[in-house]
Design an enzyme around this catalytic site. Sequence first.
Site, PDB file in Angstrom:
ATOM      1  N   SER A  24      33.384  32.605  27.245  1.00 60.03           N
ATOM      2  CA  SER A  24      33.749  33.958  26.835  1.00 60.03           C
ATOM      3  C   SER A  24      35.198  34.032  26.361  1.00 60.03           C
ATOM      4  O   SER A  24      35.487  34.667  25.332  1.00 60.03           O
ATOM      5  CB  SER A  24      33.496  34.947  27.979  1.00 60.03           C
ATOM      6  N   SER A  48      43.737  39.813  30.944  1.00 56.45           N
ATOM      7  CA  SER A  48      43.095  39.759  29.616  1.00 56.45           C
ATOM      8  C   SER A  48      41.628  39.348  29.721  1.00 56.45           C
ATOM      9  O   SER A  48      41.280  38.209  29.427  1.00 56.45           O
ATOM     10  CB  SER A  48      43.842  38.759  28.728  1.00 56.45           C
ATOM     11  N   ALA A  77      38.048  38.773  28.529  1.00 53.10           N
ATOM     12  CA  ALA A  77      37.504  38.502  27.200  1.00 53.10           C
ATOM     13  C   ALA A  77      36.666  39.665  26.687  1.00 53.10           C
ATOM     14  O   ALA A  77      36.683  39.980  25.491  1.00 53.10           O
ATOM     15  CB  ALA A  77      36.660  37.226  27.243  1.00 53.10           C
ATOM     16  N   LYS A  90      45.762  33.722  41.615  1.00 55.35           N
ATOM     17  CA  LYS A  90      45.145  35.055  41.636  1.00 55.35           C
ATOM     18  C   LYS A  90      43.619  34.978  41.694  1.00 55.35           C
ATOM     19  O   LYS A  90      42.971  35.891  42.209  1.00 55.35           O
ATOM     20  CB  LYS A  90      45.601  35.873  40.434  1.00 55.35           C
ATOM     21  N   THR A 150      42.310  41.081  37.994  1.00 57.46           N
ATOM     22  CA  THR A 150      41.286  40.172  38.512  1.00 57.46           C
ATOM     23  C   THR A 150      40.723  40.656  39.842  1.00 57.46           C
ATOM     24  O   THR A 150      39.556  40.415  40.149  1.00 57.46           O
ATOM     25  CB  THR A 150      41.860  38.752  38.662  1.00 57.46           C
ATOM     26  N   ARG A 186      34.947  37.550  37.250  1.00 52.29           N
ATOM     27  CA  ARG A 186      33.920  36.686  37.837  1.00 52.29           C
ATOM     28  C   ARG A 186      34.259  36.324  39.276  1.00 52.29           C
ATOM     29  O   ARG A 186      33.379  36.231  40.130  1.00 52.29           O
ATOM     30  CB  ARG A 186      33.757  35.420  36.986  1.00 52.29           C
ATOM     31  N   VAL A 227      31.174  29.957  35.331  1.00 54.15           N
ATOM     32  CA  VAL A 227      32.172  29.293  36.163  1.00 54.15           C
ATOM     33  C   VAL A 227      33.122  30.331  36.754  1.00 54.15           C
ATOM     34  O   VAL A 227      33.588  31.228  36.062  1.00 54.15           O
ATOM     35  CB  VAL A 227      32.980  28.273  35.328  1.00 54.15           C
TER      36      VAL A 227
END
Length: 336
Positions: free
Chosen positions: A11, A135, A137, A188, A245, A252, A276
Site C-alpha cells: 500500500s 502518513s 497510504a 511507534k 499509528t 495495521r 504485514v
Amino acid sequence: MKKISVFGAGSWGTALANLLGENGYSVTLWCRRLDQARAINMRGENPDYLRGYRISPNVMATSQVEEAMASSKWVIALPTQAIRGFLTKVAGEMTKAPDICNVAKGIEIESMSTVSGIVKDVLGDVTYSVLSGPSHAEEVIQCLPTAVVVASSSFEVSEQWQAIFSRPTFRVYTSNDVSGVEIGGAVKNVIAIAAGIVKAMELGDNTIAALVSRGLAEIMRLGARAGANPLTLSGLAGVGDLVVTCFSDHSRNMRLGLAIGRGKTMAEALSELGQVAEGIYTAKALKKMGENAGVELPIVNVVYDILYNNLSPAEALRTLLLRDLKPELPPAMQWM
C-alpha cells in the site's frame, strides 16, 4: 521525464509511486509477483492494495528487477526484514550506486540495525535518506493533506528528495537526523500494538493517553542512546507518527493489537489483518536492543511477552502499573 524506481508494491509503495507519477516522474514500480505487475498495468490500480484507487499513467509496474534497477534514484518500500536479502541479491548487478530513499519503518531482528545500517552493511557508503511521519497510504492516495519529514546526513540530499516528493497536499520537511527519524518510525509500531490492546480492553481515554505518553518516553530513551535529536522525536517522525499509528483505524499495528486484545492469537490476528504489521518483528528487535544497551523499554517488553510468551493483556497491565515508582524524567537521561 526523469526516472525513479519504487521497490515494493504494497500500500505505501503504491501510494508513493502514484504521488511521484502525479509529480511528473516516470516511475517503475517493482512487484515481487508477475501477476500483480500485469494487473496493475492492465487495470491502472493495484488489486491487492488500495483497490479502487486509480494510479497515475506515469507508473509502470514490473516484476523484472533489472528494469527497476535502471534508474539512479530508488525508493525502498519493502518490509524491513526483507531489505537485506533484496539488497544482497541486487548488489552484484549494480553498475552504479543509486541514491536511496527508504520509506520502510522497522528494525532488523538479527542485527538490531535500522535500515540505514542494513544499507551501509550491504552497499557501503551510498547516498541514503529516510522519509517518515504520520502518513497512511489510504489517505495519501486520496490526496488528503499530509506532512512528513525526509532525513539525510546531507541537507543537500534531503532537499533533493523534498523537491521530488512535495505536492500541494504532501508537505515534506527536511532533517539531518537520520537516527531520530528511523527510531521514531520503528518504535511507534510496537506502541500502537499496545494501544490496540488497551482499546479492546475498554480501559478509557486516560489509559490510552498514559500509554502513548509513556511510549514516547521509551522512544526518547532509545533515541538518546542512538544520538538522536530530542526535537526530532517531538516532531513528525516521533509524536506525529506515534499519534496517527495509535489512534487511526488505518493502522495495521493498532488493528493487530485490537484483535489480540479481543482474545485472538497472534496467528489469528495476522490472518484477519491480511498484511504485514511491522510491529511484531520490531518488538523482537527492540527487546534485544533494550537488553543489550541497558535501556528500559517496559511497554515494548510486555508487548513482546504478549506476542511470544502468552502473557495475558490483564497481567501485562498489572506488570506496568506495579513497577517501582520513579520520576517522570530520570536525571540520568542525557541527550548527546
